[in-house]
Enzyme design. Structure first.
Site, PDB file in Angstrom:
ATOM      1  N   LYS A 189      26.065  77.424  11.912  1.00  0.00           N
ATOM      2  CA  LYS A 189      27.478  77.790  11.733  1.00  0.00           C
ATOM      3  C   LYS A 189      27.955  78.793  12.780  1.00  0.00           C
ATOM      4  O   LYS A 189      27.463  79.908  12.868  1.00  0.00           O
ATOM      5  CB  LYS A 189      27.687  78.355  10.322  1.00  0.00           C
ATOM      6  CG  LYS A 189      29.146  78.696  10.036  1.00  0.00           C
ATOM      7  CD  LYS A 189      29.433  78.755   8.556  1.00  0.00           C
ATOM      8  CE  LYS A 189      30.859  79.240   8.312  1.00  0.00           C
ATOM      9  NZ  LYS A 189      31.324  79.001   6.959  1.00  0.00           N
ATOM     10  N   ARG A 237      35.628  80.847   2.289  1.00  0.00           N
ATOM     11  CA  ARG A 237      35.878  79.804   1.290  1.00  0.00           C
ATOM     12  C   ARG A 237      35.113  80.104   0.014  1.00  0.00           C
ATOM     13  O   ARG A 237      34.153  80.835   0.000  1.00  0.00           O
ATOM     14  CB  ARG A 237      35.389  78.456   1.813  1.00  0.00           C
ATOM     15  CG  ARG A 237      36.309  77.783   2.779  1.00  0.00           C
ATOM     16  CD  ARG A 237      35.694  76.457   3.188  1.00  0.00           C
ATOM     17  NE  ARG A 237      35.447  75.598   2.032  1.00  0.00           N
ATOM     18  CZ  ARG A 237      34.265  75.034   1.749  1.00  0.00           C
ATOM     19  NH1 ARG A 237      33.219  75.241   2.508  1.00  0.00           N
ATOM     20  NH2 ARG A 237      34.131  74.270   0.696  1.00  0.00           N
ATOM     21  N   ARG A 291      25.210  69.309   3.194  1.00  0.00           N
ATOM     22  CA  ARG A 291      24.155  69.591   4.176  1.00  0.00           C
ATOM     23  C   ARG A 291      23.397  68.311   4.470  1.00  0.00           C
ATOM     24  O   ARG A 291      23.363  67.385   3.634  1.00  0.00           O
ATOM     25  CB  ARG A 291      23.230  70.704   3.680  1.00  0.00           C
ATOM     26  CG  ARG A 291      22.400  70.368   2.480  1.00  0.00           C
ATOM     27  CD  ARG A 291      21.437  71.518   2.183  1.00  0.00           C
ATOM     28  NE  ARG A 291      20.663  71.256   0.994  1.00  0.00           N
ATOM     29  CZ  ARG A 291      19.551  70.542   0.971  1.00  0.00           C
ATOM     30  NH1 ARG A 291      19.101  69.968   2.080  1.00  0.00           N
ATOM     31  NH2 ARG A 291      18.908  70.356  -0.154  1.00  0.00           N
TER      32      ARG A 291
HETATM   33  C1  BTN Z   1      34.492  80.190   5.676  1.00  0.00           C
HETATM   34  O1  BTN Z   1      33.704  79.698   6.460  1.00  0.00           O
HETATM   35  O2  BTN Z   1      34.172  80.434   4.496  1.00  0.00           O
HETATM   36  C2  BTN Z   1      35.876  80.548   6.159  1.00  0.00           C
HETATM   37  C3  BTN Z   1      35.850  81.845   6.877  1.00  0.00           C
HETATM   38  C4  BTN Z   1      37.194  82.241   7.434  1.00  0.00           C
HETATM   39  C5  BTN Z   1      37.145  83.642   8.011  1.00  0.00           C
HETATM   40  C6  BTN Z   1      38.402  84.018   8.724  1.00  0.00           C
HETATM   41  S1  BTN Z   1      38.205  85.495   9.653  1.00  0.00           S
HETATM   42  C7  BTN Z   1      39.935  85.567   9.934  1.00  0.00           C
HETATM   43  C8  BTN Z   1      40.606  85.150   8.652  1.00  0.00           C
HETATM   44  N1  BTN Z   1      40.784  86.289   7.775  1.00  0.00           N
HETATM   45  C9  BTN Z   1      40.045  86.209   6.677  1.00  0.00           C
HETATM   46  O3  BTN Z   1      39.991  87.067   5.780  1.00  0.00           O
HETATM   47  N2  BTN Z   1      39.338  85.067   6.682  1.00  0.00           N
HETATM   48  C10 BTN Z   1      39.631  84.267   7.853  1.00  0.00           C
END
Ligand code: BTN
Length: 260
Positions: free
Chosen positions: A124, A59, A256
């Site tokens: 997390k 994100r 948070r």
């Molecule tokens: C976050 O916490 O910022 C979201 C992370 C999401 C990661 C997953 S891994 C599989 C899929 N492919 C990506 O490039 N991102 C999501």
């Protein structure tokens, strides 16, 4: 056991026919690969999983860092019926992930943090990145990353905030992928029928800091402190600031707790 198509299909049982699964050794990002396939007409239920991502997306433009086989990283393409509004979709997905992770061994300590994080004992464990398919307003690529083990190369300053399923004795990646996909079937069908309203109560019951003091931070505005009142039926965060409840819709913020 490393991800393998036959093992995922066996763990899915009768649900396997609802998915078209591809397991890659390596790709840049499963979301990027699947968005490309979606634009070329891939059907709903297409799944791309990878043992290693070289440019995983997170994100807020961040990267999602994982070492080979240390994380479960996959994306699912879902085409909703015309008219389905995407509001709250990533929170609905969080409900499916929390159910699955709880069932396969993490127990009741899995919690959801608005908007997209999955927490284990307050740290997390995983994240969710939903991206809409350009030119196809009712199609979404749902990307999920869950830590199986913390990579040895993870910087020391990030370790205290991170969790992995290895702490609960470990979970096989194939079993975990099948469990999340099975829960997604249920959740996405409910979402298609009634939107996030159908999942809101469960999200509330699984949220990390109900009625607790929290701080909302963004890159663009001063931090806001308030009591976390959960979410509304659009998936907006409800922040109680001195008795007045504010709706926060933007995902470009982070949350948070203010007390341990
Ligand atoms: C976050 O916490 O910022 C979201 C992370 C999401 C990661 C997953 S891994 C599989 C899929 N492919 C990506 O490039 N991102 C999501």
């Amino acid at each position: 056991m490393a991800l393998a198509l036959a093992s995922v299909a066996a763990a899915l049982g009768a649900h396997a026919r609802r998915f078209d699964i591809d397991v890659l050794d390596r790709c840049d990002s499963t979301n990027a690969v699947l968005l490309d396939r979606a634009e070329r007409g891939a059907p709903s239920g297409t799944v791309v999983a990878a043992r290693e991502q070289t440019a995983g997306r997170g994100r807020r433009g961040r990267t999602w860092v994982s070492a080979p086989d240390d994380s479960l990283t996959f994306s699912l393409l879902w085409r909703f019926p015309a008219g389905t509004a995407p509001a709250g979709l990533s929170l609905a997905v969080g409900v499916a992930v929390a159910r699955a992770v709880t069932k396969v061994g993490a127990g009741e300590t899995v919690r959801l943090k608005w908007p997209n994080d999955v927490l284990l004992d307050g740290r997390k464990l995983g994240g969710i990145l939903v991206e809409l398919v350009p030119g196809a307003p009712h199609a979404a690529v749902i990307g999920i990353g869950l830590n199986l083990r913390l990579p040895e190369a993870m910087p020391a300053e990030l370790r205290p905030q991170a969790a992995a399923l290895a702490e609960r004795g470990g979970v096989d990646a194939n079993t975990l992928l099948a469990a999340v996909l099975a829960e997604l079937l249920d959740v996405l069908d409910a979402f298609a029928a009634a939107g996030f309203a159908a999942l809101r109560e469960e999200w509330q019951s699984r949220q990390a800091w109900p009625d607790r003091p929290v701080r909302l931070s963004s890159d663009f505005a001063p931090p806001r402190d308030g009591l976390c009142r959960g979410v509304d039926t659009d998936g907006a965060l409800l922040l109680d600031v001195d008795g007045r409840v504010e709706r926060v819709l933007s995902g470009e913020v982070s949350l948070r707790p203010l007390t341990p």
